[in-house]
Design a protein around this motif. Structure first.
Motif, short mmCIF file in Angstrom:
data_model
loop_
_atom_site.label_atom_id
_atom_site.label_comp_id
_atom_site.label_asym_id
_atom_site.label_seq_id
_atom_site.Cartn_x
_atom_site.Cartn_y
_atom_site.Cartn_z
N LEU A 186 73.59 42.83 74.89
CA LEU A 186 72.82 43.76 74.06
C LEU A 186 71.42 43.99 74.61
O LEU A 186 70.79 43.06 75.10
N ASN A 187 70.96 45.21 74.50
CA ASN A 187 69.61 45.56 74.90
C ASN A 187 68.74 45.50 73.63
O ASN A 187 68.59 46.49 72.92
N ILE A 188 68.21 44.32 73.34
CA ILE A 188 67.46 44.08 72.10
C ILE A 188 66.26 45.03 71.96
O ILE A 188 66.07 45.61 70.89
N PRO A 189 65.44 45.24 73.00
CA PRO A 189 64.32 46.19 72.83
C PRO A 189 64.80 47.61 72.48
O PRO A 189 64.17 48.28 71.66
N ALA A 190 65.90 48.05 73.05
CA ALA A 190 66.42 49.39 72.75
C ALA A 190 66.93 49.46 71.31
O ALA A 190 66.73 50.47 70.62
N ILE A 191 67.55 48.38 70.84
CA ILE A 191 68.03 48.34 69.45
C ILE A 191 66.84 48.38 68.50
O ILE A 191 66.84 49.12 67.51
N ALA A 192 65.82 47.59 68.79
CA ALA A 192 64.61 47.58 67.95
C ALA A 192 63.97 48.96 67.93
O ALA A 192 63.53 49.44 66.87
N GLN A 193 63.92 49.63 69.07
CA GLN A 193 63.35 50.99 69.13
C GLN A 193 64.18 51.95 68.29
O GLN A 193 63.64 52.81 67.61
N ASN A 194 65.50 51.80 68.32
CA ASN A 194 66.37 52.65 67.50
C ASN A 194 66.08 52.44 66.02
O ASN A 194 66.06 53.40 65.23
N ILE A 195 65.82 51.18 65.62
CA ILE A 195 65.47 50.90 64.22
C ILE A 195 64.15 51.58 63.86
O ILE A 195 64.02 52.20 62.80
N LEU A 196 63.16 51.49 64.76
CA LEU A 196 61.86 52.15 64.52
C LEU A 196 62.02 53.67 64.41
O LEU A 196 61.43 54.30 63.52
#
Length: 143
Positions: free
Chosen positions: A2-12
């Motif tokens: 998983l690309n955690i920073p990309a997932i967090a950005q998607n949440i933002l």
């Protein structure tokens, strides 16, 4: 992986779409469990867990949602309860986003891995567990 920073950005980005600011915390935990019974490895398990916490802000209102797992396919659905809550909760004058100097700045990944996780010697661990089992059984066979 998983690309955690990309997932967090998607949440933002999803929060912005709902006119909310957000703080996102994601934690990935790796673990190994070794169970020994009667001198033999009964179970050897390696696991990875991901926990996500999201705090939404809309004006002077906030809501928090958290969830576990690695399915981020429909993040909007997972956040919907918090989006609903932030719309009907009362205002709070103390609600605000933290400033970067209050939480240490922009941290996209904090690596706390000591690079030893995959180097664990399960044979030695199992041998130690067998010794502990023998010691326990010497005290009481009910253990």
């Amino acid at each position: 992986m998983l690309n955690i920073p990309a997932i967090a950005q998607n949440i933002l980005d999803t929060a912005r779409k709902h006119n909310c600011a957000a703080q996102v915390t994601m934690v990935q935990t790796d673990s190994k469990d070794v169970n020994v019974r009667e001198g033999a490895i009964e179970q050897l398990l390696t696991s990875i867990a991901i926990s996500t916490g999201v705090r939404l802000f809309k004006g002077k209102r906030s809501a928090i949602v958290s969830f576990s797992g690695d399915n981020f396919d429909n993040i909007e659905t997972r956040l919907q309860t918090a989006f609903d809550a932030v719309d009907y909760l009362g205002e709070d004058d103390a609600v605000r986003l933290l400033k970067p100097d209050e939480y240490g700045g922009e941290v996209t990944r904090l690596n706390l891995d000591d690079d030893a996780f995959d180097q664990l010697d399960t044979v030695k661990i199992a041998e130690s567990l067998v010794q502990m089992e023998k010691a326990g059984l010497a005290i009481s066979p009910k253990i």
